[in-house]
Design an enzyme around this catalytic site. Structure first.
Site, PDB file in Angstrom:
ATOM      1  N   ALA A  10       0.878  -1.179   0.000  1.00  0.00           N
ATOM      2  CA  ALA A  10       0.000   0.000   0.000  1.00  0.00           C
ATOM      3  C   ALA A  10       0.906   1.217   0.000  1.00  0.00           C
ATOM      4  O   ALA A  10       2.072   1.145   0.408  1.00  0.00           O
ATOM      5  CB  ALA A  10      -0.877  -0.027   1.235  1.00  0.00           C
ATOM      6  N   GLY A  47       0.674  -4.992   0.888  1.00  0.00           N
ATOM      7  CA  GLY A  47      -0.510  -5.103   0.025  1.00  0.00           C
ATOM      8  C   GLY A  47      -0.206  -5.796  -1.291  1.00  0.00           C
ATOM      9  O   GLY A  47      -1.110  -6.344  -1.927  1.00  0.00           O
ATOM     10  N   GLU A  78      -0.396  -9.396  -0.475  1.00  0.00           N
ATOM     11  CA  GLU A  78      -1.827  -9.666  -0.274  1.00  0.00           C
ATOM     12  C   GLU A  78      -2.575  -9.735  -1.610  1.00  0.00           C
ATOM     13  O   GLU A  78      -3.460 -10.567  -1.797  1.00  0.00           O
ATOM     14  CB  GLU A  78      -2.441  -8.586   0.624  1.00  0.00           C
ATOM     15  CG  GLU A  78      -1.915  -8.667   2.060  1.00  0.00           C
ATOM     16  CD  GLU A  78      -2.383  -7.505   2.912  1.00  0.00           C
ATOM     17  OE1 GLU A  78      -2.000  -6.351   2.617  1.00  0.00           O
ATOM     18  OE2 GLU A  78      -3.135  -7.729   3.860  1.00  0.00           O
ATOM     19  N   GLU A  82       4.547  -5.160   7.461  1.00  0.00           N
ATOM     20  CA  GLU A  82       3.753  -4.133   8.143  1.00  0.00           C
ATOM     21  C   GLU A  82       4.196  -3.876   9.575  1.00  0.00           C
ATOM     22  O   GLU A  82       4.095  -2.742  10.064  1.00  0.00           O
ATOM     23  CB  GLU A  82       2.262  -4.509   8.129  1.00  0.00           C
ATOM     24  CG  GLU A  82       1.589  -4.359   6.777  1.00  0.00           C
ATOM     25  CD  GLU A  82       1.711  -5.574   5.871  1.00  0.00           C
ATOM     26  OE1 GLU A  82       2.522  -6.475   6.171  1.00  0.00           O
ATOM     27  OE2 GLU A  82       1.001  -5.614   4.852  1.00  0.00           O
TER      28      GLU A  82
HETATM   29  N1  COA Z   1       4.610   3.177  -0.654  1.00  0.00           N
HETATM   30  C1  COA Z   1       4.979   4.330  -1.209  1.00  0.00           C
HETATM   31  N2  COA Z   1       6.123   4.482  -1.905  1.00  0.00           N
HETATM   32  C2  COA Z   1       6.913   3.410  -2.023  1.00  0.00           C
HETATM   33  C3  COA Z   1       6.590   2.168  -1.460  1.00  0.00           C
HETATM   34  C4  COA Z   1       5.369   2.062  -0.742  1.00  0.00           C
HETATM   35  N3  COA Z   1       4.962   0.923  -0.209  1.00  0.00           N
HETATM   36  N4  COA Z   1       7.584   1.283  -1.720  1.00  0.00           N
HETATM   37  C5  COA Z   1       8.495   1.958  -2.453  1.00  0.00           C
HETATM   38  N5  COA Z   1       8.095   3.232  -2.626  1.00  0.00           N
HETATM   39  C6  COA Z   1       8.776   4.307  -3.355  1.00  0.00           C
HETATM   40  C7  COA Z   1       9.948   4.865  -2.562  1.00  0.00           C
HETATM   41  O1  COA Z   1       9.499   5.829  -1.626  1.00  0.00           O
HETATM   42  C8  COA Z   1      10.796   5.456  -3.663  1.00  0.00           C
HETATM   43  O2  COA Z   1      10.212   6.667  -4.063  1.00  0.00           O
HETATM   44  P1  COA Z   1      11.161   7.963  -4.320  1.00  0.00           P
HETATM   45  O3  COA Z   1      12.104   7.537  -5.423  1.00  0.00           O
HETATM   46  O4  COA Z   1      10.211   9.027  -4.737  1.00  0.00           O
HETATM   47  O5  COA Z   1      11.862   8.221  -3.034  1.00  0.00           O
HETATM   48  C9  COA Z   1      10.584   4.469  -4.804  1.00  0.00           C
HETATM   49  O6  COA Z   1       9.380   3.784  -4.513  1.00  0.00           O
HETATM   50  C10 COA Z   1      11.700   3.434  -4.913  1.00  0.00           C
HETATM   51  O7  COA Z   1      11.836   2.781  -3.667  1.00  0.00           O
HETATM   52  P2  COA Z   1      13.212   2.669  -2.862  1.00  0.00           P
HETATM   53  O8  COA Z   1      12.882   2.456  -1.403  1.00  0.00           O
HETATM   54  O9  COA Z   1      14.094   3.824  -3.195  1.00  0.00           O
HETATM   55  O10 COA Z   1      13.826   1.358  -3.506  1.00  0.00           O
HETATM   56  P3  COA Z   1      14.858   0.349  -2.836  1.00  0.00           P
HETATM   57  O11 COA Z   1      15.319  -0.545  -3.913  1.00  0.00           O
HETATM   58  O12 COA Z   1      15.864   1.062  -2.037  1.00  0.00           O
HETATM   59  O13 COA Z   1      13.970  -0.524  -1.792  1.00  0.00           O
HETATM   60  C11 COA Z   1      12.037  -1.757  -1.079  1.00  0.00           C
HETATM   61  C12 COA Z   1      12.921  -1.352  -2.264  1.00  0.00           C
HETATM   62  C13 COA Z   1      10.826  -2.500  -1.646  1.00  0.00           C
HETATM   63  C14 COA Z   1      12.796  -2.688  -0.136  1.00  0.00           C
HETATM   64  C15 COA Z   1      11.591  -0.495  -0.318  1.00  0.00           C
HETATM   65  O14 COA Z   1      11.051   0.439  -1.254  1.00  0.00           O
HETATM   66  C16 COA Z   1      10.532  -0.730   0.734  1.00  0.00           C
HETATM   67  O15 COA Z   1      10.833  -1.237   1.801  1.00  0.00           O
HETATM   68  N6  COA Z   1       9.268  -0.359   0.449  1.00  0.00           N
HETATM   69  C17 COA Z   1       8.205  -0.427   1.385  1.00  0.00           C
HETATM   70  C18 COA Z   1       7.707  -1.844   1.524  1.00  0.00           C
HETATM   71  C19 COA Z   1       6.613  -1.924   2.565  1.00  0.00           C
HETATM   72  O16 COA Z   1       6.822  -1.694   3.739  1.00  0.00           O
HETATM   73  N7  COA Z   1       5.429  -2.288   2.108  1.00  0.00           N
HETATM   74  C20 COA Z   1       4.317  -2.490   2.962  1.00  0.00           C
HETATM   75  C21 COA Z   1       3.542  -1.258   3.120  1.00  0.00           C
HETATM   76  S1  COA Z   1       2.192  -1.556   4.242  1.00  0.00           S
END
Ligand code: COA
Length: 261
Positions: free
Chosen positions: A67, A112, A115, A135
């Site tokens: 999400a 999400g 999910e 989460e």
């Molecule tokens: N919601 C909003 N934005 C998200 C996102 C999310 N769940 N997951 C990634 N993004 C965005 C980042 O903020 C970043 O945006 P920006 O370039 O404007 O700063 C872009 O996507 C790229 O992500 P980034 O974190 O820079 O890539 P990474 O390779 O370093 O890491 C992940 C990849 C997937 C490990 C990391 O993005 C992450 O942990 N995301 C969240 C996962 C999460 O907790 N999901 C559950 C949500 S309830």
């Protein structure tokens, strides 16, 4: 269907591919994407010409990274239940859809995203897929059915571990735990595998295929007697033209031509 910002659609024969298309945000599900997804799934319910659906994420890096966390600041104890229920409703529409839906998971399927993949009937992963429910890192837990479907798919002990540690599992682990049906070397091969499966399901009687969905889902509905659901579904199939055609084609040693009637 109105122009969509975050979802793109393509059709090949009777197979519809739905791509979550927000690559710069790793295809995170913001409210706009979710409402577009709901509209598209509704259109699948309404369109008998679609015999199978592939759901995937744009690019190689992510299926859906969860999400959209940037919208979380709007959540509070009063509105969060509705937020979860609205997401659950869309994912249930996918799960209950009588048209087979396969998630092609390329890269991260987190929160999400995991999910969403689990709400699909089947999952084909590329070798770089990573699944997880992170989460608890954010002080919350899954709200779109993740606690339920992860437990159904990989069992209670493993579900506890992944839900409580926020660890990610790679594609081969997901395969060995039964979370995914197949692992392919890359996204193109995963798409090809999903199309191969849908090519097979599309050749079967559509009413029977749809009722398989109801029967399998009944296993997880505690208010429903799945055996009764199955007997009812079996009876329903026996009243169809496709049943007559299937039996006749077998006797005549030819391929059945099903019409969904
Ligand atoms: N919601 C909003 N934005 C998200 C996102 C999310 N769940 N997951 C990634 N993004 C965005 C980042 O903020 C970043 O945006 P920006 O370039 O404007 O700063 C872009 O996507 C790229 O992500 P980034 O974190 O820079 O890539 P990474 O390779 O370093 O890491 C992940 C990849 C997937 C490990 C990391 O993005 C992450 O942990 N995301 C969240 C996962 C999460 O907790 N999901 C559950 C949500 S309830």
């Amino acid at each position: 269907m109105a122009d969509m910002q975050n979802i793109s659609l393509s059709t090949e024969g009777s197979i519809l591919t739905i791509t979550i298309n927000r690559e710069s945000k790793l295809n995170a599900l913001n409210s706009c994407t979710l409402s577009e997804l709901k509209e598209v799934i509704q259109s699948v319910y309404d369109d008998k010409d679609i015999s199978g659906v592939i759901l995937t994420g744009a690019g190689e890096k992510a299926f859906v990274a969860g999400a959209d966390i940037s919208e979380f600041s709007l959540l509070n104890e009063l509105n969060a239940r509705k937020f979860a229920e609205e997401g659950q409703e869309i994912f249930e529409m996918i799960e209950n859809c009588h048209t087979p839906v396969i998630a092609v998971v390329n890269g991260f399927a987190l929160g999400g995203g995991c999910e969403l993949a689990m709400a699909c009937h089947m999952r084909v992963a590329s070798a770089n897929a990573r699944f997880g429910q992170p989460e608890v890192n954010l002080g919350i837990l899954p709200g779109y059915g993740g606690t339920q479907r992860l437990t159904q798919l990989i069992g209670k002990g493993r579900a506890f571990e992944f839900l409580m540690t926020a660890d990610m599992m790679d594609a081969n682990q997901a395969l060995s735990f039964g979370l995914v049906n197949h692992v392919e070397s890359d996204k193109d091969s995963a798409l090809a595998k999903a199309k191969e499966i849908l090519g097979k399901t599309s050749a079967k009687a559509p009413i029977a295929i749809g009722l398989v969905v109801d029967c399998v889902n009944a296993v997880f509905n505690h208010d429903e007697n799945g055996y009764q659901t199955e007997a009812n579904a079996f009876a329903r199939c026996c009243g169809t033209e496709d049943f007559k055609e299937g039996a006749k084609a077998f006797m005549e040693k030819r391929q059945a031509e099903f019409k969904g009637e």
